[in-house]
Design a protein around this motif. Structure first.
Motif, PDB file in Angstrom:
ATOM      1  N   GLU A  41       0.554  -1.567  -0.075  1.00 18.95           N
ATOM      2  CA  GLU A  41       0.180   0.042   0.653  1.00 18.95           C
ATOM      3  C   GLU A  41       1.008   1.583   0.274  1.00 18.95           C
ATOM      4  N   HIS A  42       1.164   0.907   1.070  1.00 23.38           N
ATOM      5  CA  HIS A  42       2.728   2.552   0.980  1.00 23.38           C
ATOM      6  C   HIS A  42       4.215   2.083   0.212  1.00 23.38           C
ATOM      7  N   GLY A  43       4.001   1.488  -0.937  1.00 28.38           N
ATOM      8  CA  GLY A  43       5.479   1.004  -1.424  1.00 28.38           C
ATOM      9  C   GLY A  43       5.955   2.072  -2.186  1.00 28.38           C
ATOM     10  N   SER A  44       5.502   2.863  -2.968  1.00 28.71           N
ATOM     11  CA  SER A  44       5.753   3.741  -3.316  1.00 28.71           C
ATOM     12  C   SER A  44       6.641   5.041  -2.782  1.00 28.71           C
ATOM     13  N   LEU A  45       5.859   4.918  -1.491  1.00 24.42           N
ATOM     14  CA  LEU A  45       6.748   6.072  -0.207  1.00 24.42           C
ATOM     15  C   LEU A  45       8.020   5.221   0.636  1.00 24.42           C
ATOM     16  N   ILE A  46       8.147   4.333   0.586  1.00 19.42           N
ATOM     17  CA  ILE A  46       8.475   3.654   1.169  1.00 19.42           C
ATOM     18  C   ILE A  46      10.021   4.125   0.153  1.00 19.42           C
ATOM     19  N   ALA A  47       9.747   3.365  -1.527  1.00 21.64           N
ATOM     20  CA  ALA A  47      10.645   3.149  -2.509  1.00 21.64           C
ATOM     21  C   ALA A  47      11.581   4.574  -2.686  1.00 21.64           C
ATOM     22  N   SER A  48      10.716   5.643  -2.693  1.00 18.89           N
ATOM     23  CA  SER A  48      10.995   7.156  -2.690  1.00 18.89           C
ATOM     24  C   SER A  48      12.093   6.997  -1.503  1.00 18.89           C
ATOM     25  N   LEU A  49      11.273   6.897  -0.223  1.00 15.59           N
ATOM     26  CA  LEU A  49      12.359   7.416   0.673  1.00 15.59           C
ATOM     27  C   LEU A  49      13.627   6.697   0.411  1.00 15.59           C
ATOM     28  N   MET A  50      13.716   5.129   0.281  1.00 18.61           N
ATOM     29  CA  MET A  50      14.514   4.629   0.444  1.00 18.61           C
ATOM     30  C   MET A  50      16.147   5.008  -0.349  1.00 18.61           C
ATOM     31  N   SER A  51      16.136   4.835  -1.633  1.00 17.21           N
ATOM     32  CA  SER A  51      15.897   6.185  -2.598  1.00 17.21           C
ATOM     33  C   SER A  51      17.005   7.042  -2.003  1.00 17.21           C
ATOM     34  N   PHE A  52      16.228   8.255  -1.349  1.00 14.93           N
ATOM     35  CA  PHE A  52      16.610   9.134  -0.814  1.00 14.93           C
ATOM     36  C   PHE A  52      17.885   8.742   0.140  1.00 14.93           C
ATOM     37  N   PHE A  53      17.723   7.829   1.298  1.00 17.50           N
ATOM     38  CA  PHE A  53      18.954   7.278   2.109  1.00 17.50           C
ATOM     39  C   PHE A  53      19.375   6.508   1.081  1.00 17.50           C
ATOM     40  N   ALA A  54      19.291   5.179   0.150  1.00 20.39           N
ATOM     41  CA  ALA A  54      20.914   4.920  -0.208  1.00 20.39           C
ATOM     42  C   ALA A  54      21.558   6.468  -1.029  1.00 20.39           C
TER      43      ALA A  54
END
Length: 221
Positions: free
Chosen positions: A122-135
């Motif tokens: 459900e919140h995959g896109s939001l988590i993916a975006s945050l993890m991308s910036f963390f990466a």
């Protein structure tokens, strides 16, 4: 349109994951994927070997004796001494290679970001975006470590008199830069895609009373 952004961001993360995974294997397993290398115009005596090239990877160095590689699995945080025929010696210490171990950590973070981007969470896109910036933040640190190793090797080789050594950034060095750009693009595209999707139906509880939303309470029976 939002789906196109998601797919683009997921593709960026996939490519970044592949590059990061290969870079994390590095030397001595993949000899072409080094972070820094020095090529000598003439043989450099080091111990009992006559070196013509040295490459630094995450898990060990590769020493080339007349184009014949001798790779060592030392684990991270290893030292490489360079000794000339005249007895000059410089040492690329373990403190300069220890930080290369951050690359496998970055690979794990990018893998998590890709997993959420490709999932139907459900919140995959939001988590993916945050993890991308963390990466991207972690990759920035990793790239700074790579630059520090390159600069130190260049400085130490320059101390050797009558030695012509050409210090270059290795292929894994440039792969790290590409990964950084890709995860930044992925974070932006996934985030933008999420916003585009949200605009299509930002407040369903107000716009769909027949589904039992907020305003359905005020309908006449």
């Amino acid at each position: 349109m939002a789906r196109a952004f998601y797919l683009t961001g997921t593709a960026f993360l996939f490519v970044a994951l592949v590059l990061s995974f290969l870079g994390s294997i590095s030397l001595p397993y993949l000899r072409a994927l080094d972070y820094t290398r020095v090529v000598f115009s003439g043989p450099l005596l080091s111990g009992t070997d006559s070196l013509t090239e040295v490459r630094w990877g995450i898990w060990g160095p590769c020493l080339y004796d007349n184009k014949q590689p001798k790779c060592f699995h030392t684990g991270h945080a290893y030292a490489v001494p360079l000794i000339t025929r005249e007895g000059q010696e410089v040492i690329i210490g373990a403190s300069w290679t220890r930080g290369l171990a951050i690359h496998p950590v970055v690979t794990a973070i990018v893998a998590v970001a890709f997993g959420f981007a490709a999932s139907k969470h459900e919140h995959g896109s939001l988590i993916a975006s945050l993890m991308s910036f963390f990466a991207a933040f972690m990759l920035l640190i990793a790239f700074a470590i790579d630059i520090a190793l390159f600069a130190f090797v260049h400085h130490e080789v320059g101390k050797l008199r009558n030695v012509d050594g050409n210090v270059n950034a290795g292929s894994a060095f440039w792969m790290t830069l590409v990964e950084l750009i890709l995860v930044l693009l992925a974070g932006c595209t996934v985030c933008f895609g999420r916003r585009k999707e949200g605009k299509t139906d930002s407040y369903p509880m107000f716009t769909n009373p027949s589904a039992g939303g907020f305003f359905s309470r005020f309908r006449k029976n």
